[in-house]
Design an enzyme around this catalytic site. Structure first.
Site, short mmCIF file in Angstrom:
data_model
loop_
_atom_site.label_atom_id
_atom_site.label_comp_id
_atom_site.label_asym_id
_atom_site.label_seq_id
_atom_site.Cartn_x
_atom_site.Cartn_y
_atom_site.Cartn_z
N TRP A 22 -8.75 1.13 3.01
CA TRP A 22 -8.32 2.40 2.42
C TRP A 22 -8.51 2.39 0.90
O TRP A 22 -8.19 1.41 0.23
CB TRP A 22 -6.84 2.65 2.74
CG TRP A 22 -6.35 3.96 2.22
CD1 TRP A 22 -6.46 5.17 2.85
CD2 TRP A 22 -5.68 4.21 0.98
NE1 TRP A 22 -5.91 6.16 2.06
CE2 TRP A 22 -5.43 5.59 0.92
CE3 TRP A 22 -5.29 3.40 -0.09
CZ2 TRP A 22 -4.78 6.19 -0.16
CZ3 TRP A 22 -4.65 3.99 -1.18
CH2 TRP A 22 -4.39 5.37 -1.21
N SER A 82 -8.39 -4.56 6.65
CA SER A 82 -7.27 -3.63 6.44
C SER A 82 -7.43 -2.39 7.32
O SER A 82 -7.54 -2.52 8.53
CB SER A 82 -7.17 -3.29 4.94
OG SER A 82 -5.91 -2.75 4.63
N LEU A 83 -7.48 -1.18 6.74
CA LEU A 83 -7.70 0.02 7.55
C LEU A 83 -9.01 -0.09 8.33
O LEU A 83 -9.14 0.39 9.46
CB LEU A 83 -7.72 1.27 6.66
CG LEU A 83 -8.08 2.60 7.32
CD1 LEU A 83 -7.05 3.01 8.37
CD2 LEU A 83 -8.23 3.72 6.29
N PHE A 146 -2.26 0.64 -5.48
CA PHE A 146 -2.53 0.04 -4.18
C PHE A 146 -3.32 -1.26 -4.34
O PHE A 146 -3.07 -2.24 -3.65
CB PHE A 146 -3.29 1.03 -3.29
CG PHE A 146 -3.40 0.59 -1.85
CD1 PHE A 146 -2.27 0.50 -1.06
CD2 PHE A 146 -4.63 0.26 -1.29
CE1 PHE A 146 -2.36 0.10 0.28
CE2 PHE A 146 -4.73 -0.14 0.03
CZ PHE A 146 -3.59 -0.22 0.82
N MET A 147 -4.27 -1.27 -5.29
CA MET A 147 -5.03 -2.50 -5.54
C MET A 147 -4.11 -3.62 -6.01
O MET A 147 -4.23 -4.76 -5.59
CB MET A 147 -6.09 -2.24 -6.60
CG MET A 147 -7.27 -1.44 -6.10
SD MET A 147 -8.54 -1.38 -7.38
CE MET A 147 -8.91 0.34 -7.39
N ALA A 148 -3.19 -3.28 -6.90
CA ALA A 148 -2.24 -4.28 -7.41
C ALA A 148 -1.39 -4.83 -6.28
O ALA A 148 -1.13 -6.04 -6.18
CB ALA A 148 -1.37 -3.66 -8.49
N LEU A 149 -1.00 -3.94 -5.37
CA LEU A 149 -0.18 -4.31 -4.21
C LEU A 149 -0.96 -5.26 -3.29
O LEU A 149 -0.41 -6.22 -2.74
CB LEU A 149 0.19 -3.03 -3.46
CG LEU A 149 1.41 -3.02 -2.57
CD1 LEU A 149 2.66 -3.39 -3.35
CD2 LEU A 149 1.59 -1.63 -1.95
N GLN A 150 -2.27 -5.00 -3.15
CA GLN A 150 -3.09 -5.82 -2.27
C GLN A 150 -3.26 -7.24 -2.80
O GLN A 150 -3.36 -8.19 -2.03
CB GLN A 150 -4.48 -5.20 -2.13
CG GLN A 150 -4.46 -3.89 -1.40
CD GLN A 150 -5.85 -3.34 -1.19
OE1 GLN A 150 -6.59 -3.86 -0.37
NE2 GLN A 150 -6.21 -2.31 -1.91
N ASP A 210 0.07 -12.29 2.05
CA ASP A 210 -0.15 -10.84 2.16
C ASP A 210 1.17 -10.07 2.24
O ASP A 210 2.00 -10.34 3.11
CB ASP A 210 -1.00 -10.57 3.41
CG ASP A 210 -1.58 -9.17 3.46
OD1 ASP A 210 -1.07 -8.28 2.76
OD2 ASP A 210 -2.56 -8.97 4.20
N HIS A 238 -3.95 -10.04 0.36
CA HIS A 238 -4.57 -9.04 1.24
C HIS A 238 -6.11 -9.06 1.20
O HIS A 238 -6.74 -8.37 1.99
CB HIS A 238 -4.04 -7.65 0.87
CG HIS A 238 -4.29 -6.61 1.90
ND1 HIS A 238 -3.78 -6.68 3.19
CD2 HIS A 238 -4.97 -5.44 1.85
CE1 HIS A 238 -4.16 -5.62 3.88
NE2 HIS A 238 -4.88 -4.85 3.09
#
EC number: 3.1.1.85
Length: 258
Positions: A22, A82-83, A146-150, A210, A238
């Protein structure tokens, strides 16, 4: 403008399809492609709404599958991150003539956490809701979050985020409609009951650190899919194909040769 999806094909050998996650696009796989094209004919797609396919759109997994099947090779090894893991799993379940082997990377048959009927680990639904609301306001910031979260938790987090960012920004930005559809899939799709119907060899790859696909998911799926194989990258969150690139490629090569 053509309504076909953008594909990049290189290398020689067994067909291997790489499907991004995603908010991303096929450029995230560049390092993987460089390492694998000596062994495989590598097909990298920009999913509908992403990168060079930003002019396309798909509302759900079956619509994505229909667009993929226009140019996808048959009897290929599918690798979904991922997605993209949901997309590749959907292909293996419903269009199995395209899939000879299935590899899911940092992926889950159900991304959203749930308490009922049994406890399932995943992304808290309120996090997905917040992303959806933020996306409408400022989708570039949302993708960056979202990138930081991954990458969070990985020893090379800063480098991973930089690489993800470079990849995303090297191609046209995703279209917001497809980003929203993707978030809806992450919050709604649940393929757990269908997994035993997968008829091809399957390898599940995870990052131990992850935060989006907790390692407990690997254990639960090991029980649900006793015939599948799994490997856990100890230093990765992730994006194991970036954090532990060499180990990632060697896992793929050895699985392909079985």
């Amino acid at each position: 403008m053509s309504d076909a999806l953008y594909w990049h094909v290189s290398g020689q050998g067994t067909d291997l399809v790489l499907v991004h996650g995603w908010g991303m696009n096929g450029a995230v796989w560049q390092q993987t492609v460089d390492a694998l094209e000596a062994n495989f004919r590598v097909h990298v797609v920009d999913l509908p709404g992403y990168g060079h396919s930003a002019h396309c759109h798909a509302q759900n997994l079956e619509e994505i599958a229909h667009q993929l099947m226009v140019d996808a090779p048959k009897q290929a090894i599918w690798v979904g991150w991922s997605l993209g893991g949901l997309v590749a799993t959907h292909m293996a379940l419903h269009h199995s003539d395209y899939v000879s082997k299935l590899v899911t990377v940092a992926s889950s048959p159900k991304f959203a956490a749930a308490k009922e009927p049994v406890l399932w680990r995943g992304i808290q639904p309120n996090v997905l809701t917040a992303f959806t609301e933020q996306l409408v306001e400022d989708f570039q910031t949302t993708i960056e979050r979202f990138m930081a979260l991954q990458a969070m938790g990985s020893p090379s987090a800063r480098q991973d985020v930089k690489q993800l960012k470079q990849a995303v920004l090297s191609r046209p930005l995703p279209n917001p409609k497809s980003l929203l559809a993707g978030l809806k899939m992450l919050s709604d799709v649940d393929l757990r009951d269908q997994l035993p119907e997968i008829s091809v060899p399957m390898l599940r790859l995870y990052g131990r650190l992850d935060g989006l696909v907790p390692i407990k998911v690997a254990k639960d799926l090991g029980t649900a899919l006793p015939h599948s194989e799994q490997y856990i990258f100890t230093q990765s969150s992730h994006a194991p194909f970036m954090t532990e690139a060499d180990a990632f490629c060697s896992e793929l090569v050895s699985f392909a040769q079985k």
